[in-house]
Motif scaffolding. Structure first.
Motif, PDB file in Angstrom:
ATOM      1  N   ARG A  35       0.828  -1.205   0.000  1.00 16.36           N
ATOM      2  CA  ARG A  35       0.000   0.000   0.000  1.00 16.36           C
ATOM      3  C   ARG A  35       0.867   1.261   0.000  1.00 16.36           C
ATOM      4  O   ARG A  35       0.604   2.200  -0.722  1.00 16.36           O
ATOM      5  N   THR A  36       1.908   1.254   0.804  1.00 13.96           N
ATOM      6  CA  THR A  36       2.732   2.465   0.921  1.00 13.96           C
ATOM      7  C   THR A  36       4.027   2.361   0.133  1.00 13.96           C
ATOM      8  O   THR A  36       4.699   3.361  -0.089  1.00 13.96           O
ATOM      9  N   ARG A  38       6.633   1.052   1.252  1.00 10.74           N
ATOM     10  CA  ARG A  38       7.759   1.093   2.192  1.00 10.74           C
ATOM     11  C   ARG A  38       8.377  -0.295   2.366  1.00 10.74           C
ATOM     12  O   ARG A  38       7.658  -1.288   2.465  1.00 10.74           O
ATOM     13  N   TYR A  40      10.697  -2.865   4.585  1.00  8.88           N
ATOM     14  CA  TYR A  40      11.206  -3.115   5.934  1.00  8.88           C
ATOM     15  C   TYR A  40      12.269  -4.206   5.841  1.00  8.88           C
ATOM     16  O   TYR A  40      11.942  -5.363   5.563  1.00  8.88           O
ATOM     17  N   ARG A  51      -0.316  -4.707  16.186  1.00  3.91           N
ATOM     18  CA  ARG A  51      -0.943  -3.427  16.523  1.00  3.91           C
ATOM     19  C   ARG A  51      -0.159  -2.723  17.627  1.00  3.91           C
ATOM     20  O   ARG A  51      -0.274  -1.513  17.799  1.00  3.91           O
ATOM     21  N   LYS A  53       2.573  -0.883  19.746  1.00  2.00           N
ATOM     22  CA  LYS A  53       3.420   0.206  19.233  1.00  2.00           C
ATOM     23  C   LYS A  53       4.881  -0.196  19.089  1.00  2.00           C
ATOM     24  O   LYS A  53       5.631   0.405  18.346  1.00  2.00           O
ATOM     25  N   CYS A  58       4.189  -1.606  12.757  1.00  2.00           N
ATOM     26  CA  CYS A  58       3.033  -1.313  13.601  1.00  2.00           C
ATOM     27  C   CYS A  58       1.854  -0.924  12.718  1.00  2.00           C
ATOM     28  O   CYS A  58       1.939   0.028  11.952  1.00  2.00           O
ATOM     29  N   PRO A  60      -1.822   0.067  13.398  1.00  2.00           N
ATOM     30  CA  PRO A  60      -2.755   0.300  14.506  1.00  2.00           C
ATOM     31  C   PRO A  60      -4.220   0.252  14.097  1.00  2.00           C
ATOM     32  O   PRO A  60      -4.940   1.230  14.203  1.00  2.00           O
ATOM     33  N   VAL A  61      -4.659  -0.874  13.584  1.00  2.00           N
ATOM     34  CA  VAL A  61      -6.085  -1.027  13.254  1.00  2.00           C
ATOM     35  C   VAL A  61      -6.625  -2.243  14.015  1.00  2.00           C
ATOM     36  O   VAL A  61      -5.892  -3.189  14.278  1.00  2.00           O
ATOM     37  N   ARG A 121      -3.805  -5.550   5.002  1.00  2.00           N
ATOM     38  CA  ARG A 121      -2.500  -5.023   4.577  1.00  2.00           C
ATOM     39  C   ARG A 121      -1.734  -6.155   3.924  1.00  2.00           C
ATOM     40  O   ARG A 121      -1.654  -7.252   4.471  1.00  2.00           O
TER      41      ARG A 121
END
Lengths: 290, 206
Positions: A35-36, A38, A40, A51, A53, A58, A60-61, A121
């Motif tokens: 999606r982004t 990015r 990792y 989720r 932190k 992370c 958070p959904v 995701r």
């Protein structure tokens, strides 16, 4: 997709695997968020998706569990394991129950729910740097080894170039008392740098006067030292909003050493337009209350 | 972890903050004024007394991250490289705030400042709302958030619990760039309140 059986989950590695600590993160396999975009890098210790932190990834959904899944390395193979999540972890659209080995291009999906199917995701596993990059790296290492053997150290021209737009420019008025008092630099946006014609222009909020002598410091983390350029202000041009003033300058001094670094290590480019006149007029309120 | 933001004077105590925060705020104001004086020869930081004009509370720990990543991507930069100082971006006031913690002042300056208080390990991010507003306007051309997302924002607050966020996700299911647009709409609202009332925005996470 090969499934690997573990007798007990406690057997799974939590610490770094031996034999891989010298590998830097940019050489490690990555998991890329589709999606982004990015990426990792997967470290030598487990990477957690969740989720919580403190998770490496992370999300958070609510559809993602606090500790949803983890990716880890064992004997050079990368595995993904679901951590008992409610909504499950999917590899190539198949829900996984046991840790499974990841292969190049495998798609990992988390947070799949019936209520919000598009809230999931998705990640793609990329096992390593491409073959081309690996060959290029080997070639460079071989060249560096040979140069070292014959006593030649690559100069600045051999180093990776720095783009001018990614440098930071600070200015300070050159005072006669500078010998006793440190010059106070502040950062400014550079508009133009023309080494050939020894001209430079920058924006600032505090005005220098015509004929002032100003020191500019050009900085980037990869430069061996800040490059110092001495300027004379030729003209000041106030802009209509926020008290912005354009300063046109003549480059009056740059040391040979710094000029060589500038020419050899920096690629000249367009500068970043931190403010466009179009956007300035759109801003509210039109003028700074100060 | 939730994202909190308020639009209020820096001289007014943050709601529910511990008592020692007041001293901390006063010291911070002094340091910010010093730094502003160097940058723009002015100590004006917006109204220093008054009440809270707007408050936002969103149960999303990385509230700004996806908008920051979107901005970095259209600028062909990488957030990590920006944080390391290897790259610069025109969206510097949006991207350089980290972990949703910082202050935006209603005065213009080009580059975010970092103010280090004596006892604090991490300097505090201080940005400019007029500059942030121009960055959001620039982003709007790529993000096109107009008329897409209607959030339940009242004149003085916006609260989104986890269930509310789920409902928004369900309502706008399939919308491209949902989270960046969501953050954009909330942030734009905060910035407008800040500019209209000449008040800073204070952001933190709980």
């Amino acid at each position: 997709m090969e499934e690997m059986e573990f007798e007990d989950f406690k057997d799974l590695p939590e610490e770094a695997e031996q034999g891989t600590p010298t590998q830097s993160l940019d050489q490690r396999p990555v998991i890329q968020d589709l999606r982004t975009g990015r990426k990792y890098p997967i470290p030598s210790y487990p990477l957690f998706i969740g989720r919580e932190k403190y998770s490496s990834i992370c999300i958070p959904v609510p559809a993602i569990s606090r500790r949803h899944a983890k990716i880890f390395e064992r004997e050079g193979v990368f595995y993904i394991q679901d951590m008992g999540s409610i909504n499950g972890t999917f590899v190539n659209d198949k829900r996984i129950l046991d840790p499974i080995a990841l292969k190049e291009g495998d798609r990992v999906k988390v947070g799949v729910t019936k209520k919000y199917p598009k809230g999931a995701r998705e990640f793609i596993f990329k096992s390593n740097v491409s073959e081309e990059e690996r060959l290029e790296k080997e070639k460079n290492e071989e060249r560096d080894r040979i140069l070292k053997e014959v006593g030649v150290t690559p100069g600045p021209a051999e180093s990776k170039k720095i783009v001018l737009r990614h440098c930071v420019f600070n200015v300070a008025k050159k005072e006669l008392v500078a010998i006793f008092k440190a010059e106070e630099y502040h950062r400014v946006p550079l508009l133009k740098l023309d080494i050939g014609h020894s001209m430079l222009s920058f924006l600032d909020l505090s005005s220098f006067r015509v004929r002032d002598t100003v020191t500019m410091s050009l900085e980037h983390p990869r430069l061996p030292e800040p490059l110092k350029i001495t300027l004379r202000i030729l003209g000041v041009n106030p802009k209509p909003v926020y008290g912005i003033i354009e300063h046109k300058c003549l480059i009056i001094k740059i040391s040979e050493k710094h000029k060589a670094i500038l020419e050899n290590m920096i690629v000249l480019s367009d500068m970043i337009c931190y403010m466009t006149s179009r956007r300035l007029s759109d801003s509210i309120p039109p003028a700074d209350p100060s | 972890m939730s994202f909190r933001a308020i639009v209020q004077p820096l001289g007014t105590a943050i709601p529910d903050a511990p008592k020692n925060t007041v001293e901390y705020q006063l010291e911070l104001v002094k340091l910010i004024k010093n730094q502003l004086k160097q940058v723009k020869n002015s100590e004006y930081i917006g109204e220093e007394k008054g009440k809270t004009i707007f408050a936002a509370q969103i149960e999303h720990s990385s509230f700004l991250t996806e908008l920051q990543e979107f901005a970095a991507s259209i600028d062909e930069t990488n957030i990590e490289e920006i944080y390391k100082g290897n790259q610069q971006t025109r969206f510097n006031h949006l991207i350089e705030i980290r972990n949703n913690v910082g202050i935006y002042l209603p005065v213009f300056f080009f580059f975010p400042m970092r103010i280090a208080l004596r006892n604090d390990a991490l300097p505090i991010f201080v940005g400019s709302t007029p500059k942030l507003y121009t960055e959001l306007q620039e982003l709007a051309t790529s993000l096109k958030p107009q008329d897409k997302l209607e959030l339940n924002i009242t004149s003085d607050s916006f609260v989104a619990a986890e269930e509310d966020l789920e409902d928004y996700e369900a309502t706008y299911e399939g919308m491209q760039h949902f989270w960046p647009i969501f953050s954009f709409v909330v942030l734009e609202n905060l910035v407008k309140k800040s500019l209209q009332n000449k008040l800073p925005i204070i952001l933190w996470s709980l």
